[in-house]
Scaffold this motif. Structure first.
Motif, PDB file in Angstrom:
ATOM      1  N   ASP A   4       8.810   5.989 103.636  1.00 23.65           N
ATOM      2  CA  ASP A   4       9.825   5.544 102.767  1.00 23.65           C
ATOM      3  C   ASP A   4      10.310   6.577 101.968  1.00 23.65           C
ATOM      4  OD1 ASP A   4       7.807   5.168 101.150  1.00 23.65           O
ATOM      5  OD2 ASP A   4       8.091   3.186 100.851  1.00 23.65           O
ATOM      6  N   ALA A   5       9.490   7.626 101.542  1.00 22.37           N
ATOM      7  CA  ALA A   5      10.040   8.701 101.005  1.00 22.37           C
ATOM      8  C   ALA A   5      10.548   9.813 101.648  1.00 22.37           C
ATOM      9  CB  ALA A   5       8.616   9.184  99.888  1.00 22.37           C
ATOM     10  N   LEU A   6      10.505   9.846 102.975  1.00 22.36           N
ATOM     11  CA  LEU A   6      10.910  10.970 103.625  1.00 22.36           C
ATOM     12  C   LEU A   6      12.587  11.014 103.530  1.00 22.36           C
ATOM     13  CD1 LEU A   6      10.306  13.265 105.861  1.00 22.36           C
ATOM     14  CD2 LEU A   6      10.658  11.580 107.638  1.00 22.36           C
ATOM     15  N   PRO A   7      13.360   9.992 103.702  1.00 24.13           N
ATOM     16  CA  PRO A   7      14.704  10.276 103.672  1.00 24.13           C
ATOM     17  C   PRO A   7      15.042  10.969 102.213  1.00 24.13           C
ATOM     18  CG  PRO A   7      14.295   8.103 104.347  1.00 24.13           C
ATOM     19  CD  PRO A   7      12.983   8.685 103.940  1.00 24.13           C
ATOM     20  N   ALA A   8      14.550  10.668 101.188  1.00 24.84           N
ATOM     21  CA  ALA A   8      14.893  11.558 100.029  1.00 24.84           C
ATOM     22  C   ALA A   8      14.610  12.871 100.114  1.00 24.84           C
ATOM     23  CB  ALA A   8      14.364  10.925  98.881  1.00 24.84           C
ATOM     24  N   ALA A   9      13.524  13.206 100.663  1.00 23.17           N
ATOM     25  CA  ALA A   9      12.985  14.488 101.067  1.00 23.17           C
ATOM     26  C   ALA A   9      14.056  15.212 101.644  1.00 23.17           C
ATOM     27  CB  ALA A   9      11.754  14.350 101.275  1.00 23.17           C
ATOM     28  N   GLY A  18      24.865  15.340 103.796  1.00 24.77           N
ATOM     29  CA  GLY A  18      24.171  15.270 104.940  1.00 24.77           C
ATOM     30  C   GLY A  18      23.214  14.285 105.262  1.00 24.77           C
ATOM     31  N   LEU A  19      22.962  13.238 104.419  1.00 21.31           N
ATOM     32  CA  LEU A  19      22.121  12.299 104.756  1.00 21.31           C
ATOM     33  C   LEU A  19      22.714  10.883 104.550  1.00 21.31           C
ATOM     34  CD1 LEU A  19      18.844  11.219 104.464  1.00 21.31           C
ATOM     35  CD2 LEU A  19      19.321  10.837 102.212  1.00 21.31           C
ATOM     36  N   VAL A  20      22.267  10.149 105.811  1.00 22.53           N
ATOM     37  CA  VAL A  20      22.874   8.898 105.944  1.00 22.53           C
ATOM     38  C   VAL A  20      22.021   7.646 106.061  1.00 22.53           C
ATOM     39  CG1 VAL A  20      24.576   7.093 107.552  1.00 22.53           C
ATOM     40  CG2 VAL A  20      24.816   9.968 107.300  1.00 22.53           C
ATOM     41  N   THR A  21      21.892   6.890 105.207  1.00 24.96           N
ATOM     42  CA  THR A  21      20.565   6.043 105.136  1.00 24.96           C
ATOM     43  C   THR A  21      21.013   4.579 105.408  1.00 24.96           C
ATOM     44  OG1 THR A  21      20.944   6.005 102.780  1.00 24.96           O
ATOM     45  CG2 THR A  21      19.098   7.351 103.687  1.00 24.96           C
ATOM     46  N   CYS A  43      16.743   6.904 109.152  1.00 27.87           N
ATOM     47  CA  CYS A  43      18.068   7.559 108.662  1.00 27.87           C
ATOM     48  C   CYS A  43      18.812   8.710 109.536  1.00 27.87           C
ATOM     49  CB  CYS A  43      17.646   8.451 107.170  1.00 27.87           C
ATOM     50  SG  CYS A  43      16.534   9.543 107.694  1.00 27.87           S
ATOM     51  N   ALA A  44      19.828   9.187 109.245  1.00 25.61           N
ATOM     52  CA  ALA A  44      20.587  10.255 109.854  1.00 25.61           C
ATOM     53  C   ALA A  44      20.696  11.660 108.897  1.00 25.61           C
ATOM     54  CB  ALA A  44      21.827   9.969 110.492  1.00 25.61           C
ATOM     55  N   ALA A  54      15.390  23.702 110.513  1.00 29.33           N
ATOM     56  CA  ALA A  54      14.101  23.994 110.621  1.00 29.33           C
ATOM     57  C   ALA A  54      13.291  23.242 109.642  1.00 29.33           C
ATOM     58  CB  ALA A  54      14.043  25.766 110.352  1.00 29.33           C
ATOM     59  N   GLU A  55      13.911  23.204 108.546  1.00 27.55           N
ATOM     60  CA  GLU A  55      13.176  22.616 107.273  1.00 27.55           C
ATOM     61  C   GLU A  55      13.186  21.083 107.533  1.00 27.55           C
ATOM     62  OE1 GLU A  55      14.833  23.592 103.271  1.00 27.55           O
ATOM     63  OE2 GLU A  55      14.658  25.752 103.849  1.00 27.55           O
ATOM     64  N   VAL A  56      14.294  20.339 108.232  1.00 28.75           N
ATOM     65  CA  VAL A  56      14.065  18.887 108.454  1.00 28.75           C
ATOM     66  C   VAL A  56      12.911  18.792 109.502  1.00 28.75           C
ATOM     67  CG1 VAL A  56      15.136  17.161 109.870  1.00 28.75           C
ATOM     68  CG2 VAL A  56      16.538  18.468 108.201  1.00 28.75           C
TER      69      VAL A  56
END
Ligand code: 2HG
Ligand code: ZN
Length: 462
Positions: A4-9, A18-21, A43-44, A54-56
């Motif tokens: 659950d912390a991954l989308p924010a990171a 660039g983040l769709v939740t 998420c996308a 690469a960071e993703v």
């Protein structure tokens, strides 16, 4: 990191836009174009550049979270749709859409994975060159998807599959390393040609972020014709006659059952400029040298005289050419409107097409008497879309097996150009030799040891 912390990171990497939740914003990533495959992404993310991809991948690898790459979403095998777990991240390349360079002398384009094929085609056309990958979905398909699925289309018989146009690739690996192989070399025999592993592997081995594609000279003359023919065997005779008469200028050779065009006239309200016929061939020739129209018309006169074709029309303007191609390229949509269909994207040796169709038709109608067969495809390269319109209760897996068994008995392939995705995973396991599958698994294990890249696509989950 907890799930659950991954989308924010990830949001820290790709930025808020660039983040769709949530909610309906995630809809485009929940299903494929036909709404055949459905999933539930965590998420996308839409990175803006290769470093962000690469960071993703580094974050997802560290968290043990799977990534599903996403291009134009017009694939027909469910390759870009996540599973139902709610634990997979969709990685859309849509914001990486730059054309980095067009080299007119070297006849190459360097383009990012999110660029729409048609945008790249138009940019190249302005420079007097041709990007010779042409398909019905070119207005939405993106370069990354073209590479990852080794797309085919309507001019493979002249220019080959996507694979044969790819000179170099930039790829992000499962653990977030960048391989920069954007070489523009026609000849490069320095060791393993590793880029081939990422072409056609549908995002299961790495994320393609950019490609160098080989262009071609833009032909100055083009002739497009529609022929009415009695049977697939006659189509092959027309193909041979065309090869003899206009040889290497032949760019497209599409076969369509009369019933396929009947769907198009009924659902898309288009008009076929010839009378009713059991079969039709749409043929295109192109060349930079003069004389093509005369040669093509002479060849058409010849096949009509020999009654291999019963009628024919040659487009007299770009508008008429486009209209003929619209007939062909509308079949998928018309088929969709007709009801439920089970697709078979098969190839057989070109000379076997008539026997394959006879055998498959008989077998299908014997076992499933209440279906209708909708055959069309790129007969000039042996690829048929052997689609079957079926009642809602029909067992699609049983139909797939029956058709694919016939395909295999003719030495054919169960996917000519659409790939395996999730749709054909079980059929690939059934139809390919165990030694071939074992090698594929060893490559997968080597490049993606945690099985985080598009798991369950191409290769079955173990
Ligand atoms: C085409 O050739 C596409 O038009 C789609 O590959 C085929 O709808 C299909 O089965
Ligand atoms: Zn096709």
């Amino acid at each position: 990191m907890r799930l659950d912390a991954l989308p924010a990171a990830l949001g820290q990497v790709v930025g808020n836009r660039g983040l769709v939740t949530d909610g309906s914003d995630l809809d485009p990533y929940r299903h494929d174009w036909r709404h055949m495959f459905k999933g539930r992404p965590l998420c996308a993310v839409l990175p803006r550049n290769t470093r962000e991809v690469a960071e993703v991948m580094q974050l997802c690898a560290a968290s043990g979270v799977a990534v599903v790459p996403h291009g134009g979403n017009t694939g027909l095998s469910g390759g870009a749709t996540p599973d139902e777990s709610g634990q997979q991240v969709v990685l859309s390349l849509a914001r990486m859409n730059a054309i980095r360079d067009i080299d007119v002398i070297g006849e190459t384009i360097e383009v990012e994975a999110g660029c729409v094929l048609q945008t790249a085609q138009e940019a190249v056309d302005e420079k007097g060159l041709l990007l010779p990958i042409t398909l019905a979905a070119e207005g939405s398909a993106r370069i990354g998807g073209i590479v990852s699925t080794n797309a085919g289309g309507t001019n493979v018989l002249r220019y080959g599959m996507a694979r044969s146009r790819i000179l170099g690739l930039e790829v992000v690996t499962a653990d977030g390393q960048v391989i920069n192989g954007l070489r523009r070399l026609r000849k490069d025999n320095a060791g393993y040609d590793w880029k081939q592993w990422f072409i056609g592997s549908e995002g299961t081995l790495g994320i393609v972020t950019a490609a160098v594609l080989q262009l071609a000279p833009k032909p100055r003359h083009r002739v497009t014709a529609l022929l009415a023919i009695p049977s697939p065997a006659d189509a092959l005779q027309v193909l041979c006659a065309a090869r003899n008469a206009i040889g290497e200028t032949l760019t497209g050779f599409e076969l369509m059952a009369g019933s396929a065009l009947e769907l198009v006239t009924r659902h898309q309200h288009l008009k076929v400029p010839l009378g009713a016929s059991a079969w039709y061939v749409l043929l295109e020739a192109s060349s930079s040298l003069p004389g093509l129209r005369d040669a093509t018309e002479a060849f058409l006169g010849d096949v009509l005289e020999r009654e291999i074709a019963t009628d024919g029309v040659v487009a007299e303007s770009e508008r008429q050419e486009a209209d003929l191609w619209t007939l062909r390229e509308s079949i998928t949509e018309a088929e969709g409107r007709e009801g439920r269909s089970v697709k078979h994207d098969v190839s057989v040796p070109i000379s076997s097409i008539p026997d394959f169709l006879k055998t498959a038709d008989e077998a299908v109608m014997r076992s499933f008497p209440d279906v209708r067969i909708n055959t069309f495809g790129h007969a000039g390269d042996g690829n048929l879309h052997y689609n079957v319109i079926v009642p809602t209760y029909l067992d699609a897996a049983a139909l797939n097996q029956l058709v694919h068994d016939v395909v295999v008995s003719f030495g054919g392939s169960i996917s000519a150009e659409h790939g395996i995705g999730q749709y054909r995973v079980n059929e690939l396991e059934r139809c390919r030799a165990s030694v071939e599958l074992a090698i594929a698994r060893r490559i997968k294990d080597a490049l993606d040891p945690q099985n985080l890249l598009n798991p369950g696509k191409v290769l079955a989950l173990r």
